[in-house]
Design a protein around this motif. Structure first.
Motif, mmCIF file in Angstrom:
data_model
loop_
_atom_site.group_PDB
_atom_site.id
_atom_site.type_symbol
_atom_site.label_atom_id
_atom_site.label_comp_id
_atom_site.label_asym_id
_atom_site.label_seq_id
_atom_site.Cartn_x
_atom_site.Cartn_y
_atom_site.Cartn_z
ATOM 1 N N ALA A 67 0.844 -1.207 0.000
ATOM 2 C CA ALA A 67 0.000 0.000 0.000
ATOM 3 C C ALA A 67 0.877 1.255 0.000
ATOM 4 C CB ALA A 67 -0.928 -0.004 1.205
ATOM 5 N N ALA B 276 -8.852 -0.060 -4.325
ATOM 6 C CA ALA B 276 -8.810 1.354 -3.946
ATOM 7 C C ALA B 276 -7.911 2.145 -4.898
ATOM 8 C CB ALA B 276 -8.327 1.503 -2.507
ATOM 9 N N VAL B 277 -6.828 1.511 -5.344
ATOM 10 C CA VAL B 277 -5.915 2.170 -6.282
ATOM 11 C C VAL B 277 -6.550 2.217 -7.676
ATOM 12 C CG1 VAL B 277 -3.625 2.065 -7.347
ATOM 13 C CG2 VAL B 277 -3.929 1.351 -4.975
ATOM 14 N N HIS C 139 -8.676 5.171 -8.753
ATOM 15 C CA HIS C 139 -8.020 6.382 -9.250
ATOM 16 C C HIS C 139 -7.462 6.182 -10.660
ATOM 17 C CE1 HIS C 139 -8.609 8.236 -5.391
ATOM 18 N NE2 HIS C 139 -8.137 7.147 -4.820
ATOM 19 N N TRP D 160 2.202 1.929 -3.452
ATOM 20 C CA TRP D 160 1.150 2.476 -4.320
ATOM 21 C C TRP D 160 0.917 3.955 -4.019
ATOM 22 C CZ3 TRP D 160 -0.036 0.290 -8.632
ATOM 23 C CH2 TRP D 160 -0.060 -1.093 -8.765
ATOM 24 N N GLU D 161 0.956 4.292 -2.727
ATOM 25 C CA GLU D 161 0.748 5.702 -2.359
ATOM 26 C C GLU D 161 1.826 6.587 -2.988
ATOM 27 O OE1 GLU D 161 0.563 5.682 1.916
ATOM 28 O OE2 GLU D 161 -1.220 4.403 1.877
ATOM 29 N N ILE E 238 1.075 6.736 -6.853
ATOM 30 C CA ILE E 238 -0.085 7.567 -7.204
ATOM 31 C C ILE E 238 0.226 9.038 -6.925
ATOM 32 C CG2 ILE E 238 -2.504 8.052 -6.637
ATOM 33 C CD1 ILE E 238 -2.187 5.486 -8.235
ATOM 34 N N GLY E 239 0.885 9.306 -5.798
ATOM 35 C CA GLY E 239 1.227 10.691 -5.454
ATOM 36 C C GLY E 239 2.158 11.306 -6.489
#
Lengths: 311, 364, 85
Positions: free
Chosen positions: B24, B59-60, B63, B27-28, B31-32
């Motif tokens: 996770a 959840a990813v 987006h 991924w953050e 995505i950021g």
């Protein structure tokens, strides 16, 4: 606490809340389907978060955080003379800093901005949304129409709050997705709501903001618990408060309702034909009304009667 | 910043299997970085093209799907605008070149897939520039920079006119007459670029549009990146990566690229493009071409300094990949972009004016 | 009076919904949303199928040809319809 119960913010000690706010991962709260990770070193903000978000589920460090946000004071001498607070999302600073005492309001506005800009799978309408008997009421109106006060009044009467600010209409299924948050109240409406019967918890009052005096009301626990349950929209209301006004509710045609909603929909122009189709489906599924009223005592029973009719 | 995550975006774009073991937290970071670089669509594109979207955590995925939806809307709105622009410009009697994003989309190149399109960049011969501008005025595009200083700045010193914005739809057009600012001291032969351009067809639109030839397209993309402010360095470099991956396998392209760039006095940015695309994305470029570029680059006295500065622009400006030193190096690059575009006797008064007189409002 | 033919300016870009209180037209090319009277909405709906003459349109709508002519000119002024010959 049983092992399978959802951990909420209220289950954390004040020390633990602050530790998480200071950590790299941030304090991770579930807002319906989204997780926001909040980082901050501002004590008053920590108190405000505890007051307003006690019932919100805490996400684990291993859950993906959709929206990392950070609120910090500005450095240097400013800290002592006239403290200010800065909002960051992914390191970017979308707004100018605000006076330090507006930190809670800035968190709310910042989160609104983040959700509005990233919930791209929805037609997003500036409106309060509540549920009654399994069907959704959308109240769209420009600021100053008394929308949030009415929303608080209905929520305190047991209507389920989906949002006091954003109607998220699914582009594929046409359903309303909840995003329950504290209800933002301004100026006189803060005292109007404080005087209502029911369990009312208010966050800190911020004076002299861009919107005047602002305070937030903690959302009802049942609304937060049901934050993943979508709702079929059924009624669209354009409320208008006027001091001393009689209570008049009038039906509005669908073409007219469509045009009124377009003016309140943030991302309608960007969605092109998809937005048009979603709006048309929404309008087809709902009855539209305008409502003028002079007090909550008039309008709340009227809406209870209107929305009691079988869908 | 963490050395563990600071290249997540570039590495995932270069090789999507890099994301197979993501937590996770990874991924953050990805995505950021993609959000701050305006590249979420491209990330979704490479994960989709390698059949990985199904395996991305839900959840990813939300987006990534949203980015694909926005990219599709961007593209259809771009094609709509081009249809209107095509009608407006069909009577100027000269080819209208699409540059950058609009060109990649119209020519259906991989560089245009799931990309965000901002301003629409057009180029016409200098002698029809005013006619083209007037024709666009008549279709609702109006000047945004009404300030006399700005108007003069663009018209005298720049390779494009002040941006014009559609009065109801808000779309912005940059109308160019050449590909680099004349003040940079580089004077590519715009007539030659136009003569070598290739026609492109857009549905429901008069046939007025062309795109630069493959070598010129790479050359222009390189100029845009390395003569620019490098604010979105990684995204612009990814455009070059996509172009070079697609085009450089062709022997005719390999032979023509450097000689063409030299004739047009634009060799340096092309050398940098090949160098950085290969370093950051491992772009597949034939060995002989790449070696030739490295050899020519290493003979330049200021190579190492520029290399070090430019490197800082190739990291997303995100907490997981940025640092104080990278910010400082980007500041120096910003200054560099101005001296590359303007002689000092023009640059210093310009920066002074921008700093003292003309205060741009920050975003908010 | 000769019967003029009418067509939509950008038929592929038009979406429409008709309701008792009026119609809403979306033009994807211009990115505009417009509310029309129910009669005007009916005209656009007919023209989405094929170009049509003034006489046939007025017969369908139950208005006289002169009124229909005025309505079509107004729709032409808004860039929705054009004379097709």
């Amino acid at each position: 606490m049983p092992a399978d119960a959802v951990q909420t913010l209220a289950d954390l000690s004040t020390g633990e809340v602050e530790a998480r706010l200071h950590s790299d991962a941030g304090l991770r709260l579930r807002f319906g389907r989204f997780v926001a990770g909040i980082r901050s070193d501002l004590r008053p903000l920590a108190r405000g978060i505890e007051t307003l978000y006690g019932d919100y589920p805490v996400a684990g460090d291993d859950d993906f955080c959709d929206f990392p946000v950070e609120l910090t004071g500005t450095g240097g001498l400013r800290r002592f003379v006239r403290p200010q607070v800065v909002f960051r999302f992914e390191g970017m600073q979308p707004f100018k800093p605000l006076p330090g005492q507006q930190a809670v309001a800035m968190l709310e506005w910042g989160l609104n901005w983040v959700f509005t800009n990233h919930a791209q799978h929805y037609l997003i309408i500036h409106a309060a949304v509540l549920e009654r008997n399994g069907a959704g009421l959308i109240m769209a109106a420009p600021p100053g129409s008394g929308k949030s006060t009415l929303c608080a009044g209905l929520a305190l009467k047991g209507w389920r709050l989906l949002s006091d600010e954003l109607a998220l209409v699914g582009l594929e299924d046409g359903l309303l997705t909840p995003l329950p948050r504290p209800i933002s109240l301004k100026n006189q409406s803060i005292d109007v709501v404080r005087r209502l019967p029911g369990e009312i918890v208010m966050g800190p009052v911020a004076h002299d903001t861009a919107k005047g005096t602002v305070a937030h009301m903690r959302p009802p626990r049942a609304s937060v618990d049901a934050a993943l349950a979508t709702v079929q929209p059924r009624w669209i209301l354009f409320p208008k408060f006027g001091a001393g006004s009689a209570c008049e509710v009038e039906a509005m045609g669908r073409a007219q309702t469509f045009m009124q909603l377009v003016g309140n929909a943030f991302n309608y122009p960007r969605l092109g034909a998809t937005g048009f189709e979603a709006m048309a489906r929404l309008v087809d599924a709902c009855d539209g009304y305008t409502a003028r009223y002079g007090s909550l005592d008039q309008i709340v029973p009227t809406l209870e009667a209107l929305c009691a009719r079988p869908a | 910043m963490s050395r563990h995550t600071d290249t997540h975006l570039a590495r995932t774009l270069a090789n999507p299997s890099f994301s197979d073991s993501f937590t996770a937290h990874d991924w953050e970071a990805l995505i950021g970085q993609a959000r701050t670089s305006d590249m979420l669509g491209q990330v979704a594109e490479v994960l989709g093209a390698s059949d990985r979207l199904e395996r991305v955590p839900a959840a990813v995925r939300f987006h990534l799907d949203a980015a694909l939806r926005m990219a599709a809307l961007h593209k259809s709105s771009l094609l709509n605008e081009l249809a209107v622009i095509g009608e407006a410009l069909q009577d100027i009697g000269q080819p209208v070149l699409l540059l950058k994003g609009a060109a990649y989309a119209a020519a259906d190149l991989p560089a245009g897939r799931s990309r965000v399109f901002n301003d629409i960049d057009l180029m016409v011969a200098k002698d029809v520039l005013n006619a083209a501008e007037s024709a666009l005025y008549r279709r609702g595009w109006l000047p945004t920079h009404l300030n006399a200083y700005d108007q003069r700045y663009y018209r005298e010193w720049m390779h494009e006119l002040p941006p014009i914005e559609h009065r109801s739809r808000g779309t912005v057009i940059d109308l160019h007459h050449t590909i680099v600012p004349p003040t940079s001291g580089h004077h590519p032969d715009a007539a030659q670029l136009i003569a070598d351009a290739r026609p492109v067809r857009i549905d429901g639109c008069p046939d007025v549009f062309h795109v630069l030839s493959p070598v010129d397209m790479v050359m222009h993309s390189a100029c845009h990146l390395f003569f620019g402010e490098l604010q979105k360095g990684l995204r612009d470099l990814y455009d070059l990566h996509a172009l070079l991956s697609e085009l450089s396998a062709d022997p005719a392209f390999q032979e023509a690229l450097l000689p063409r760039a030299r004739t047009q006095q634009l060799e340096y940015p092309v050398l940098l493009a090949v160098h950085f695309a290969h370093r950051v994305f491992g772009t597949r470029i034939p060995e002989s071409l790449r070696n030739e570029c490295e050899r020519r680059l290493s003979s330049r006295w200021n190579g190492a300094l520029s290399d070090h500065l430019i490197d800082a622009a190739m990291y997303p400006q995100h907490p997981s990949s940025d640092s104080v030193w990278r910010r400082v190096r980007r500041q120096m690059l910003y200054a560099r972009s101005h001296w590359l575009r303007m002689p000092l006797h023009q640059l210093l008064p310009h920066l002074a004016y921008k700093a003292l007189v003309h205060r741009d409002d920050p975003a908010g | 009076m000769p019967d003029s033919q009418w067509a939509l300016v950008t038929p592929d870009a038009i979406s429409i919904r008709n309701w008792p209180d009026g119609s809403v037209v979306f033009n994807a090319r211009e990115s505009t949303t417009t509310m029309l009277s129910a009669i005007a909405g009916g005209v656009v709906t007919v023209l989405m199928k094929a170009p049509t003459g003034t006489r046939e349109l007025s017969a369908g709508a139950g208005t006289d040809a002169q009124e229909m002519g005025a309505l079509l000119s107004a729709l032409a002024d808004h860039g929705i319809v054009r004379r097709a010959g």
